[in-house]
Design a protein around this motif. Structure first.
Motif, short mmCIF file in Angstrom:
data_model
loop_
_atom_site.label_atom_id
_atom_site.label_comp_id
_atom_site.label_asym_id
_atom_site.label_seq_id
_atom_site.Cartn_x
_atom_site.Cartn_y
_atom_site.Cartn_z
N TRP A 112 0.85 -1.20 0.00
CA TRP A 112 0.00 0.00 0.00
C TRP A 112 0.88 1.25 0.00
CZ3 TRP A 112 -0.82 4.46 2.60
CH2 TRP A 112 -2.06 5.09 2.49
N SER A 113 1.84 1.26 0.90
CA SER A 113 2.70 2.43 1.03
C SER A 113 3.52 2.66 -0.24
CB SER A 113 3.63 2.27 2.23
OG SER A 113 4.35 3.46 2.47
N MET A 114 4.04 1.60 -0.83
CA MET A 114 4.87 1.74 -2.03
C MET A 114 4.05 2.31 -3.20
SD MET A 114 6.97 -1.18 -4.19
CE MET A 114 5.46 -1.91 -4.85
N ILE A 115 2.85 1.77 -3.42
CA ILE A 115 2.04 2.22 -4.55
C ILE A 115 1.60 3.67 -4.38
CG2 ILE A 115 -0.15 1.91 -5.77
CD1 ILE A 115 1.93 -0.20 -6.46
N TYR A 116 1.08 4.01 -3.22
CA TYR A 116 0.57 5.37 -3.05
C TYR A 116 1.69 6.39 -2.85
CZ TYR A 116 -4.20 3.77 -3.29
OH TYR A 116 -5.38 3.24 -3.75
N SER A 117 2.84 5.96 -2.40
CA SER A 117 3.99 6.86 -2.36
C SER A 117 4.43 7.19 -3.78
CB SER A 117 5.15 6.22 -1.59
OG SER A 117 6.29 7.07 -1.60
N TYR A 118 4.39 6.18 -4.66
CA TYR A 118 4.71 6.41 -6.07
C TYR A 118 3.75 7.43 -6.67
CZ TYR A 118 4.64 5.69 -11.11
OH TYR A 118 4.63 5.90 -12.46
N ARG A 174 -1.32 -1.36 14.74
CA ARG A 174 -0.17 -0.49 14.96
C ARG A 174 0.92 -0.78 13.93
NH1 ARG A 174 -0.85 -0.25 20.05
NH2 ARG A 174 0.06 -2.29 20.45
N LEU A 175 1.11 -2.06 13.58
CA LEU A 175 2.09 -2.44 12.57
C LEU A 175 1.75 -1.82 11.22
CD1 LEU A 175 4.46 -4.15 11.46
CD2 LEU A 175 2.84 -6.05 11.20
N ILE A 176 0.48 -1.87 10.85
CA ILE A 176 0.06 -1.28 9.57
C ILE A 176 0.39 0.20 9.53
CG2 ILE A 176 -1.93 -0.72 8.11
CD1 ILE A 176 -3.18 -3.39 9.10
N TRP A 177 0.09 0.90 10.63
CA TRP A 177 0.35 2.33 10.65
C TRP A 177 1.85 2.62 10.64
CZ3 TRP A 177 -2.43 6.24 9.27
CH2 TRP A 177 -3.82 6.12 9.25
N GLU A 178 2.63 1.78 11.28
CA GLU A 178 4.08 1.99 11.25
C GLU A 178 4.62 1.86 9.83
OE1 GLU A 178 5.63 -0.88 13.95
OE2 GLU A 178 5.03 0.23 15.76
N CYS A 179 4.02 0.95 9.03
CA CYS A 179 4.48 0.72 7.67
C CYS A 179 3.97 1.77 6.69
CB CYS A 179 4.03 -0.67 7.18
SG CYS A 179 4.75 -2.06 8.07
N THR A 180 2.88 2.43 7.04
CA THR A 180 2.22 3.29 6.06
C THR A 180 2.12 4.75 6.48
OG1 THR A 180 0.02 2.86 7.02
CG2 THR A 180 0.79 1.36 5.27
N GLY A 189 -3.67 12.82 3.89
CA GLY A 189 -4.57 13.30 4.93
C GLY A 189 -4.98 12.27 5.95
N TYR A 190 -4.38 11.08 5.92
CA TYR A 190 -4.71 10.06 6.92
C TYR A 190 -3.74 10.20 8.08
CZ TYR A 190 -7.51 7.71 3.32
OH TYR A 190 -8.43 7.41 2.35
N THR A 191 -4.07 11.09 9.00
CA THR A 191 -3.15 11.37 10.10
C THR A 191 -3.73 11.10 11.47
OG1 THR A 191 -3.88 13.68 10.08
CG2 THR A 191 -1.91 13.13 8.78
#
Length: 349
Positions: A248-254, A323-329, A337-339
């Motif tokens: 998720w993080s890789m795709i949306y960071s791109y 918590r793991l998901i949020w640490e990764c993303t 805006g997901y803060t």
């Protein structure tokens, strides 16, 4: 491909004056709300899109649709699609099929070991010609002036498509990482079981160019082979939550980087948060229609009736897993805006 070229030559008098104006592309990670957007926008009288009836002979839309019309047994009763997500479809429902054409002319397009990005530096005149002619034929078949497509992989082709169609419009749905990861995992497990039990499911997904889930799951390589290898390793070792979160993080960071570094994209791309659609479907649809330069018609009211948070399964993550998901993303999520973790929808996915 040869049949498609022959069809184009046969139809040349019908399609030579058909222009591709302001095509609309829905692109994003699967399970982000792209299907409901496609279903709603496909109801607009100005757009044409691929339908289930176009499979498997996608390359010859004119002749195949004439055959289907002649051979049709009558109206079908809607049935829930294989995703088991409550969306009911018929042969006339819109679907994402154009990936079949991309795969025909870009060998190795889904190889996770190489960069899958296509941008303005890439050139494939044979594809450009075939693809443009295909869209012209589809517009004639559907009797509509605008093309609409859902294609998740097109997030890696935004600049290529913009070079081909400078007036194109792009809609990119995104979903909060915790709920998105849960939905991705559920879908992957469902289609993996289905493919194991029924080999035809896997054959269909391969042919249609759907590698987001199931036995043929392939990560999209956006130019970071080490990240892709790590994600695949996490999936293979059963660390799915972390694997999907990092994906998720890789795709949306791109996507975020592309929008920040390419001013032309910022003018034609609209990012739509799934949660905003569910909270304010009417206002969200009005915003989408204005971006796509489509008249508002009845779609905002229809969106208000159809778009809502899914309620067909429950969240099962532990606090540590969330918590793991949020640490990764977290870094990527904050760019969209997901803060505020406290605002997560905690009951349903």
């Amino acid at each position: 491909m040869r049949l498609g070229e022959w069809e184009t030559r046969t139809l040349e008098p019908r399609i030579e004056h058909v222009a591709i104006r302001r095509p609309i592309y829905i692109a994003g990670l699967a399970r982000s709300g792209s299907t409901i957007l496609l279903e709603l926008l496909a109801r607009h009288p100005e757009v044409a899109t691929h339908r289930y009836r176009d499979f498997p002979m996608l390359h010859i839309p004119w002749f195949w649709n004439r055959f289907v019309d002649l051979a049709a047994a009558g109206p079908q009763a809607p049935r829930e699609r294989a995703h088991r997500d409550g969306i009911r479809v018929t042969e006339e429902s819109p679907e994402a099929f154009e990936e079949m054409i991309w795969m025909s002319m870009f060998p190795g397009l889904h190889d996770p070991k190489v960069c899958n990005v296509l941008d303005e530096r890439h050139a494939n005149s044979e594809f450009d010609s075939f693809y443009t002619d295909h869209l012209r034929k589809l517009l004639v078949v559907r009797s509509a002036p605008r093309y609409l497509a859902k294609g998740n992989y097109n997030v890696t082709r935004l600049r290529y498509l913009l070079k081909l169609f400078p007036d194109a419009r792009f809609i990119i749905p995104i979903r909060g990482p915790v709920w998105h990861v849960a939905s991705l995992m559920k879908q992957h497990a469902l289609l993996t079981r289905a493919a194991a039990e029924m080999p035809r499911v896997q054959r269909y997904m391969r042919r249609a160019g759907h590698f987001e889930f199931g036995l043929d799951l392939h990560a999209v390589n956006v130019g970071d082979p080490e990240a892709v290898e790590n994600i695949q390793r996490l999936w293979d070792r059963g660390r799915e939550i972390e694997g999907w979160a990092r994906y998720w993080s890789m795709i949306y960071s791109y996507i975020a980087n592309a929008l920040e570094t390419t001013p032309e994209l910022r003018n034609v791309v609209l990012v739509v948060r799934f949660e905003d659609m569910c909270d304010n479907p009417r206002e969200s649809m009005i915003r989408i229609l204005r971006h796509a330069e489509l008249s508002e018609e009845t779609l905002p009211a229809m969106a208000e009736k159809k778009i809502r948070l899914p309620a067909y399964y429950q969240l099962s993550f532990t606090p540590d897993q969330r918590r793991l998901i949020w640490e990764c993303t977290n870094e990527t999520a904050s760019r969209f805006g997901y803060t505020d973790v406290r605002r997560e929808h905690t009951a349903i996915v």
